[in-house]
Design a protein around this motif. Structure first.
Motif, PDB file in Angstrom:
ATOM      1  N   ARG A  11       0.853  -1.207   0.000  1.00 54.26           N
ATOM      2  CA  ARG A  11       0.000   0.000   0.000  1.00 54.26           C
ATOM      3  C   ARG A  11       0.877   1.241   0.000  1.00 54.26           C
ATOM      4  NH1 ARG A  11      -4.562  -0.436   4.420  1.00 54.26           N
ATOM      5  NH2 ARG A  11      -5.409   1.226   3.116  1.00 54.26           N
ATOM      6  N   ASN A  12       0.718   2.000  -1.081  1.00 52.93           N
ATOM      7  CA  ASN A  12       1.465   3.243  -1.177  1.00 52.93           C
ATOM      8  C   ASN A  12       0.604   4.362  -0.577  1.00 52.93           C
ATOM      9  OD1 ASN A  12       2.906   5.456  -1.843  1.00 52.93           O
ATOM     10  ND2 ASN A  12       2.894   5.127  -4.069  1.00 52.93           N
ATOM     11  N   PRO A  13       1.059   5.003   0.497  1.00 53.19           N
ATOM     12  CA  PRO A  13       0.224   6.023   1.158  1.00 53.19           C
ATOM     13  C   PRO A  13      -0.159   7.175   0.229  1.00 53.19           C
ATOM     14  CG  PRO A  13       2.157   5.505   2.491  1.00 53.19           C
ATOM     15  CD  PRO A  13       2.341   4.814   1.186  1.00 53.19           C
ATOM     16  N   ARG A  47      -4.463  12.175   1.883  1.00 54.00           N
ATOM     17  CA  ARG A  47      -4.498  13.515   1.266  1.00 54.00           C
ATOM     18  C   ARG A  47      -3.272  14.318   1.688  1.00 54.00           C
ATOM     19  NH1 ARG A  47      -9.560  16.181   4.550  1.00 54.00           N
ATOM     20  NH2 ARG A  47      -8.962  15.446   6.601  1.00 54.00           N
ATOM     21  N   GLU A  48      -2.877  15.235   0.807  1.00 52.55           N
ATOM     22  CA  GLU A  48      -1.638  15.975   1.046  1.00 52.55           C
ATOM     23  C   GLU A  48      -1.780  16.968   2.183  1.00 52.55           C
ATOM     24  OE1 GLU A  48      -0.583  17.664  -2.683  1.00 52.55           O
ATOM     25  OE2 GLU A  48      -0.259  15.722  -3.623  1.00 52.55           O
ATOM     26  N   THR A  49      -2.900  17.694   2.227  1.00 55.39           N
ATOM     27  CA  THR A  49      -3.125  18.634   3.331  1.00 55.39           C
ATOM     28  C   THR A  49      -4.527  18.392   3.879  1.00 55.39           C
ATOM     29  OG1 THR A  49      -4.152  20.327   1.959  1.00 55.39           O
ATOM     30  CG2 THR A  49      -1.764  20.413   2.145  1.00 55.39           C
ATOM     31  N   THR A  50      -4.810  18.931   5.032  1.00 59.74           N
ATOM     32  CA  THR A  50      -6.135  18.719   5.633  1.00 59.74           C
ATOM     33  C   THR A  50      -7.215  19.470   4.871  1.00 59.74           C
ATOM     34  OG1 THR A  50      -5.585  20.516   7.138  1.00 59.74           O
ATOM     35  CG2 THR A  50      -5.354  18.260   7.981  1.00 59.74           C
ATOM     36  N   ARG A  51      -6.799  20.435   4.044  1.00 65.00           N
ATOM     37  CA  ARG A  51      -7.786  21.179   3.261  1.00 65.00           C
ATOM     38  C   ARG A  51      -8.199  20.423   2.004  1.00 65.00           C
ATOM     39  NH1 ARG A  51      -5.429  27.184   3.473  1.00 65.00           N
ATOM     40  NH2 ARG A  51      -5.951  27.715   5.609  1.00 65.00           N
ATOM     41  N   ASP A  52      -7.413  19.443   1.633  1.00 65.85           N
ATOM     42  CA  ASP A  52      -7.703  18.667   0.430  1.00 65.85           C
ATOM     43  C   ASP A  52      -8.911  17.764   0.648  1.00 65.85           C
ATOM     44  OD1 ASP A  52      -7.082  18.267  -2.106  1.00 65.85           O
ATOM     45  OD2 ASP A  52      -5.033  17.580  -1.765  1.00 65.85           O
TER      46      ASP A  52
END
Length: 452
Positions: free
Chosen positions: A15-17, A22-27
């Protein structure tokens, strides 16, 4: 004796994270999707519902009116676009006044008292440094587009006095020549005070003349004897003319396809012609309920906008017989002139009651900057509507337009008259000798003759 590890491949969960974190919490959260159609049996019904909702929302958000430019003290007689600048528009009124407008700021930059009586035509020079006006006072004037210094009187760069009233003007796309029409069609050099060539074909007056934007030596004009005349500036005589049942007011060349032009006619229709086959129009565009006064193509050449005496403007696809959009307001009176902006986003209309109105070319389009997700959603909705466009419910909602009561009444009346004419023709044909009453198509009815 082989071990179990050597004979079988071992499957390991990998499993590739990056695929699900998600990259940021806003994504937004990443959702793994399996596109196998067998796992999504209700895909089409779900898409249909989305298409229906998208169509409804498109009608909800259809707010085409952007702005009104007021300042003229008489009806607007002509509008022209600046050759190089998107934000500048020049308009002329029936009291001889010419105004330069800044569209983003919606304000008048300059006012010039150009002529005595009507301003009949305006055109911008191809380089965008000056513009030409013609008026009822039999003069052609060239004006600088740069405003004069403070305290300096506004004077034209050049004034030419003609023998008769000029009714229209257009400038060549690349050379320093321009063409005017009135009692004859004259070609002028900017450096000379008399025309270098004049064309006439037994006609007392012309109402409109236009250079072809692609084949720049070709000209077309609308004459008062119901004809449309074609010219080549390299020839000494006009090429040919097509005579119609009623008079054409203006015409406009397709900026992408050199052979096609559309003319606005007094019989409430517009006609698109191919200059190679003038005996029958390519398309008859019907929807207006009064004389069509002006027409202008979009820069893509796929659509055109028409202005009519019935107080509406309509947008037609170039190959369709009926309009896709109709714009009207309570205050807008007879629309005299109309232009499509060079960035394909706006339509400008000038009308009797001294206002220039700015409309969106696409009524439900959102103006301003769009985020990537907004763009994707808009594109997806457009494709959905396209996919289900022939479904009865979607088509009904997409086609519906609210029209003023009197226009609706006139449309109904005209439909009845057309039906009565058709019935009468059928009865005459039924009681005549077979073949004596020819069956004419809608396209063939409107052309009287083609003269070479």
């Amino acid at each position: 004796h082989q071990s179990a590890y050597e004979s079988d491949n071992i499957k390991v969960l990998c499993r590739n994270p990056d695929d699900y974190v998600r990259e940021t919490t806003r994504d937004i959260q990443r959702v793994p999707r399996n596109y196998d159609p067998t796992l999504h049996p209700f895909e089409v019904p779900r898409e249909y519902t989305r298409a229906l909702n998208a169509t409804k929302l498109e009608r909800v958000f259809a707010k085409p009116f952007v702005a009104s430019l007021d300042g003229h003290r008489d009806g607007i007689s002509c509008i022209t676009k600046h050759a190089k600048s998107l934000s500048t528009v020049i308009s002329g009124a029936c009291d001889g006044e010419v105004k330069l407008w800044n569209l983003p700021r919606q304000e008048c930059l300059r006012t010039v008292q150009a002529h005595e009586g009507f301003v009949r035509g305006i055109c911008s020079r191809f380089c965008g440094t000056s513009f030409f006006t013609v008026g009822d006072d039999k003069t052609i004037k060239q004006w600088n587009l740069e405003a004069p210094g403070y305290g300096v009187r506004e004077e034209p760069i050049n004034t030419i006095l003609g023998k008769a009233v000029f009714t229209g003007i257009d400038h060549h796309q690349r050379e320093s020549t321009f063409v005017t029409c009135g009692q004859t069609v004259d070609i002028w050099d900017e450096q000379r005070s008399s025309p270098i060539r004049s064309f006439s074909w037994g006609v007392d007056s012309f109402s409109c003349v236009r250079y072809n934007p692609v084949e720049t030596e070709l000209l077309a004009s609308c004459a008062s004897d119901r004809s449309i005349v074609l010219y080549d500036t390299r020839e000494s005589a006009p090429l040919r003319k097509v005579i119609m049942q009623l008079r054409s007011n203006t015409l406009c060349w397709n900026p992408m396809e050199a052979y096609y032009f559309t003319c606005a006619n007094e019989d409430y229709n517009l006609y698109t012609y191919d200059i190679r086959h003038l005996d029958v129009p390519v398309t008859v565009h019907m929807d207006h309920v009064s004389a069509v006064l002006d027409v202008d193509y979009s820069p893509t050449g796929r659509e055109f906008v028409s202005a009519s005496f019935d107080k509406t403007i309509r947008i037609f696809p170039k190959d369709k017989g009926h309009s896709r959009e109709v714009y009207h307001t309570k205050r807008m009176q007879h629309v005299i002139c109309v232009r499509w902006s060079a960035d394909n986003k706006y339509v400008l209309s000038g009308s009797d009651e001294m206002n220039i109105r700015l409309w969106k070319a696409n009524a439900s389009e959102k103006l301003g900057l769009l985020s990537t997700r907004e763009k994707a959603a808009a594109h997806y909705n457009k494709k959905l509507i396209e996919k289900f466009q022939h479904h009865p419910q979607v088509r009904r909602i997409a086609r519906h337009r609210h029209l003023p009561g009197d226009i609706l009444k006139q449309k109904r009346e005209q439909r009845e008259m057309k039906e009565a004419r058709r019935r009468r023709e059928q009865n005459v044909r039924k009681h005549s000798k077979p073949g004596s009453v020819p069956l004419l198509t809608e396209k063939e009815k409107h052309v009287a003759a083609v003269v070479e």
